[in-house]
Every structure is written in structure tokens, then in C-alpha cells.
Write an enzyme that holds these catalytic residues in place. Structure first.
Site, PDB file in Angstrom:
ATOM      1  CG  ASP A  25      -1.867   1.206   1.216  1.00  5.55           C
ATOM      2  OD1 ASP A  25      -2.811   1.194   0.408  1.00  5.55           O
ATOM      3  OD2 ASP A  25      -1.639   2.143   1.996  1.00  5.55           O
ATOM      4  CD  GLU A  27      -1.644   6.050   3.091  1.00  2.56           C
ATOM      5  OE1 GLU A  27      -2.309   7.027   2.692  1.00  2.56           O
ATOM      6  OE2 GLU A  27      -2.160   4.938   3.309  1.00  2.56           O
ATOM      7  CG  HIS A 166      -6.620   6.746   5.323  1.00  2.00           C
ATOM      8  ND1 HIS A 166      -6.848   6.490   3.990  1.00  2.00           N
ATOM      9  CD2 HIS A 166      -7.836   6.937   5.889  1.00  2.00           C
ATOM     10  CE1 HIS A 166      -8.145   6.539   3.757  1.00  2.00           C
ATOM     11  NE2 HIS A 166      -8.768   6.789   4.892  1.00  2.00           N
ATOM     12  CG  ASP A 171      -4.417   1.428   5.027  1.00  2.00           C
ATOM     13  OD1 ASP A 171      -4.770   1.330   6.218  1.00  2.00           O
ATOM     14  OD2 ASP A 171      -4.707   2.408   4.303  1.00  2.00           O
TER      15      ASP A 171
END
Length: 575
Positions: A25, A27, A166, A171
Site C-alpha cells: 500500500d 500513501e 490510511h 493498510d
């Protein structure tokens, strides 16, 4: 004699419990790989249901993190100040995923950033197989099981040990739990190997395969198709230039919309209406959707809910928001998609022209004391008798003109107020005025464009037909009254005369859209403005106001496009 030969293990595929998955994942500072940067990466390597490694690090994005993103993720500029650049993180990540199948929730987003980073730093894009848990969930779960396929929803349904927050590693861990839960279900779909999993993602659902026969009798012609349930109720209505090709696509893997796949499970038949031209098909689709309101269509279902701004017909007219156009002497502006947009347009008109804002009907006699707007010079106070009916009529006529013919006065007044507010650094008030002006300009431009056609008793136009000949349409008061295809080499006069004589008789009603919905008239206008269309007949001429709002709409839209780009660059999506 035939001898059965047992297949080798590599011919059977790689069992899922022997596949190494890297669930990752990212960000980021925004949604565009071209304009935004990665702030954190987290990855979990699993084999046979067991975690065998993790990778996680913050990343210096090379610029400030937008406040909206910092609030959403909890990642601040101070946290990434000492973090490595992604150029130094990327080799470690590529080594970590070597030989593995990549997994992400909404994988196109994360893979887009990874591919962009590889291209920017001279690495080839990863050739690893990619699995999207969001796509898997859409195919394996019903709407009763999961109202949506967001990671937080799936993590709650599958009781993930990690709650999505988040943050990249958290995540990724939650996505790992979701992946394992989905792989447990995969066996019931006949999926046991990596190759079968990749094929399952690309394959149509069992319901789609089972219902393919519904497209067998569909003709290869332009028209409208209606999916119906066992009671004959319309579920979904669409149009196409080739009915057979379009309907067949609903039963293939290319159809991935969840609600449409659900609709196919309910559908029992497909009814078709063959049309002479593509425009006729588009218009018939709109009319059928408005009449039947099929539950799986999202657009065009409720044209009757349109909102109008009305300049009332009374001694001292006012602007009123209404949902019905009546046969009176009032002027109308619209249609608007919402009462909020109509209110914004009304505020713009009030800002430019001192029309009264009270809601009661006033007689010719003074009836009450004026409100504060009169003291501010924003109203002539006809309620108190300060302004005569003749004097007030000047303002009413200015509003009517601004609605129907000339937007200059309103545009100039709002523009001057915005400039003054900007000088005074009252930017939020200036932005509110900008939105009000945009609502007015868009509505006025749309209505004036519609009225250019709806005021004509009859217009006949033609465009080159596919394969030769001409598509010919008869339009009366903005409503499609007839459509036909003139064969190649035919004489146009008798064909047009016959089409006109058999066209629908249209009796116009009141208002700017007297015979059809605004959406139908806009379909016709798009066709009339397309390349190759020729006017055959036009009663009274087809024209637009020289000083209308259309000439100002381009400025409004350019300003909003620039604002949208700036907002996306800062990570603040513009509503």
C-alpha cells in the site's frame, strides 16, 4: 487403444498455497502520479498464509504535504523531513517483490505510482502478476454481504486483526487479511491455482455466462434495448448503434459494473426497439427512462424534478424558485439540477438588479414598512410606496432581459464586487460570489441555447448516413417528430415531404422547453452542431442572442478548470 497421460505438475498451475504474495500500500500527496508524490510505502510478503517479511518506510515527497492529506493520513512534513527519497527506496522495494505476485486494494492506483516512479528513475516497470482485492471482492461478494468494497468495510466483514488507518503498513496488513479471506472463498468458485485466479478475474461471472442466450435474437441495428425481469418490468434501458454488439457485451468480462452484474442476475429477457437513426435511439432511450424509471438506470430518470427560477407576473414581480412551468406571462430561467443552484442564480440577479426579495404578493397600495434592504439601497421599497409601479417595472424588465437575452449587466456587477472583495482580502465571500455567477451564467447559457431551437415550429436537417444516404430528422419545438434514412441516389424533395407529412403533430406548452425535456432538446442540438449536418428547412431561422450568456460561459469554465488543477495539485479535490 488410447493411453491416458497424467499431466505434469507445472501444467496444472501453481497452487495458491505455494504462491508468494507481496501485499503493498502507498500513501501519497494526491491522486495523480504525474503531479503528486509518495509519502509512505508498506509491504507484507506472505506464503502459504504465513507472513515471511515486511517492508515499511516513510518517504520524503520532495515538497510540502497538503493539509488535507496530513489530516487524513497523520503524516506531516516534520515526519518525512529525515526520510529517504523514493529514488533510494525503489531498489529495495523491487528486490523485495522479485518473483512474487503483487496484491493491492484498488491496484491501478498503487501500480500507477510505482510505474511512474520506475519510469522517472530509469527502471523497467514491474512485470509481476497483479491481483486487486477490490476487484476480487466485487466478483465474490453479493451486495447483501458487503454494501461496498472499501478496504475498511471488507476488513470489518472479515474481522481483520488490523484496522485500516490510511497508513501504509497498517493498510497492507489489513489487505493481507482480506486477501486470505477471499482466497478461502475462491475454492467454491473453482479457483485453486494462480493461473485460475488470474483467469477468474478476467472471466465473466456465472450469471453472465448463464444469461448469454438473452442476446441471441438481438438484431444488428441501431435502437434501444430494455432488460426486463420475469414480470416484464424494465430493469435497465440503454441505446446503441449496434444493438447486438452492445447487448452481447453485458455478458462478457468487459462488463465490470457491480450494479449491472446484479441486474443481469435478475433479468429474464431483452426487448429491443429498432430505430432508423442513432439520434432517434438516443431520444427514445431518454423518453423510456423518464416514463419507466428503471431502477438500475442512474441518469435521466426524473426530468420532472427540474427546478426553475420564475419572474412572477404581478404588479411588483419577484424571483421565485418553482418546480412547474405554467402558462402565464412570467419569465423562467432554467432548468436547474437543484434548488441550491437556482438559489445561487437568484442571488446573482439580486446582486446586480434591485428587485425586491420579500415573498408576499404586493398590491399597488403601500402595505407595510420597508425592510433593511431599502436602507442599504438594495431595494426600491415598493411595499412602502417609495417606488412606483412604473419605476419598479424597469427593474423587472432588466431581470427579464438578463434571463433571456443579455447577461452583461449581471456579469459586470458580480465581477466588480469580486474584485472589491479580493482587494479587501475577503476571499471566501469572493468565492461565494463566483459560484453564484457561475450558476447564473451556466443556466442562462443553457436556456438560451435550448430556446434557440424550442421556439422554432419546425426544423428539418440531414447528416450523412453510415454506408451512404442521409439521416433526416424533423424537429418541432425542440422535440424529435420524425426520423428516417434517405437511400443513396434518392431525390430529396419527395422523401423530405413524405417524412414531414407523417411526422408527429407537436402542440407546444409553456416555458423554454414547451414540447420535450431539456435533455432531449440538448441531444438534438448536439446532433445539429456535429460535423456534416445540413439544414434542409428552418422556420423563422435558428439563432442565439448576440449578447447572451454563451459568450461568457467560456470564461467561467476556464476559470473553474484552472481552479480545479490548482486544487488537485494541492491535494484538495474541488467539489
Amino acid at each position: 487403444m488410447e493411453i491416458a497421460v497424467q499431466g505434469a505438475l507445472d501444467e496444472l498451475g501453481t497452487p495458491l498455497d505455494q504462491v508468494t504474495f507481496v501485499v503493498f500500500d502507498l500513501e501519497t500527496t494526491g491522486g495523480s502520479p504525474a503531479e503528486h508524490a509518495i509519502t509512505e510505502i508498506g509491504a507484507v510478503k506472505v506464503l502459504g498464509g504465513q507472513v515471511v517479511g515486511e517492508l515499511a518506510t516513510l518517504v520524503d515527497p520532495g515538497g510540502p504535504i497538503p493539509p488535507f492529506i496530513a489530516v487524513l493520513t497523520g503524516i506531516t512534513d516534520a515526519m518525512v523531513a529525515a526520510a529517504p527519497k523514493f529514488a533510494s527506496v525503489l531498489p529495495s522495494f523491487l528486490e523485495f517483490i522479485k518473483g512474487a505476485t503483487l496484491v493491492a486494494h484498488n491496484a491501478p492506483f498503487d501500480m500507477g505510482f510505482i510505474k511512474a516512479a520506475c519510469a522517472a528513475h530509469g527502471y523497467p516497470p514491474p512485470a509481476n502478476p497483479v491481483v486487486d482485492t477490490a476487484d476480487l471482492a466485487r466478483r465474490m461478494l453479493t451486495r447483501d454481504e458487503a454494501p461496498n468494497c472499501k478496504l475498511a468495510t471488507l476488513a470489518r466483514i472479515f474481522r481483520s486483526s488490523t484496522e485500516p488507518s490510511h497508513r501504509a503498513l497498517a493498510d497492507a496488513r489489513a489487505t493481507t487479511d482480506v486477501l486470505h479471506a477471499l482466497l478461502e472463498r475462491a475454492g467454491s468458485f473453482g479457483v485453486h491455482t494462480l493461473e485460475e485466479l488470474k483467469g477468474f478475474v478476467r472471466a465473466p461471472t456465472p450469471e453472465q455466462r448463464r444469461k448469454r442466450h438473452l442476446a441471441d435474437a438481438v438484431p444488428a441495428a441501431p435502437g434501444v434495448y430494455v432488460f426486463e425481469d420475469d414480470r416484464g418490468e424494465a430493469l435497465y434501458i440503454g441505446k446503441s448503434g449496434s444493438l447486438r454488439t452492445r447487448v452481447r457485451s453485458y455478458f462478457t468480462a468487459s462488463e465490470t459494473r457491480r450494479r449491472i452484474r446484479e441486474m443481469i442476475g435478475v433479468a429474464e429477457r431483452v426487448r429491443t426497439i429498432v430505430c432508423a437513426t442513432g439520434l432517434e435511439a438516443e431520444v427514445r432511450e431518454l423518453r423510456l427512462i423518464a416514463a419507466g424509471k428503471p431502477r438500475y438506470n442512474r441518469r435521466s430518470r426524473f426530468p420532472e424534478r427540474a427546478v426553475w427560477l420564475k419572474l412572477t407576473d404581478e404588479p411588483f414581480p419577484r424571483l421565485s424558485i418553482v418546480r412547474e412551468v405554467r402558462d402565464d406571462e412570467a419569465a423562467y430561467l432554467g432548468p436547474f439540477g437543484s434548488s441550491r443552484a437556482a438559489e445561487d442564480a437568484r442571488s446573482a440577479l439580486h446582486e446586480a438588479i434591485p428587485l425586491r426579495r420579500c415573498t408576499e404578493r404586493l398590491s399597488l397600495r403601500p402595505s407595510r414598512t420597508a425592510c433593511a434592504l431599502a436602507e442599504l439601497g438594495r431595494c426600491g421599497a415598493p411595499c412602502e410606496g417609495r417606488e412606483s409601479q412604473a419605476g419598479y417595472a424597469v427593474h423587472a424588465e432588466a431581470v427579464r432581459r438578463a434571463m433571456e437575452h443579455d447577461a452583461s449587466a449581471v456579469y459586470a456587477a458580480i465581477q466588480a464586487r469580486m474584485e472589491r472583495l479580493s482587494v479587501e482580502q475577503r476571499y471566501e465571500e469572493a468565492a461565494a460570489d463566483r459560484d453564484r455567477l457561475a450558476a447564473y451564467i451556466r443556466a442562462a447559457a443553457r436556456m438560451q441555447r435550448l430556446r434557440s431551437l424550442t421556439r422554432l415550429p419546425q426544423l428539418v436537417a440531414a447528416s450523412p448516413a453510415f454506408g451512404g444516404g442521409w439521416d433526416i430528422h424533423v424537429v418541432r419545438y425542440g422535440r424529435l417528430a420524425a426520423a428516417g434514412v434517405m437511400p443513396r441516389g434518392a431525390h430529396p424533395t419527395p422523401f423530405v415531404d413524405a417524412l414531414v407529412s407523417t411526422a408527429e403533430t407537436v402542440r407546444p406548452g409553456p416555458g423554454p422547453t414547451p414540447a420535450a425535456t431539456a435533455e432531449e432538446t440538448e441531444c438534438i442540438l448536439r446532433w445539429l452542431e456535429s460535423p456534416g449536418v445540413r439544414l434542409v428547412q428552418a422556420d423563422d431561422g435558428w439563432s442565439m442572442p448576440a449578447w447572451g450568456a454563451a459568450r461568457l460561459r467560456g470564461r467561467i469554465e476556464r476559470a473553474y478548470r484552472a481552479l480545479r488543477r490548482d486544487s488537485e495539485r494541492e491535494g484538495r479535490p474541488l467539489r
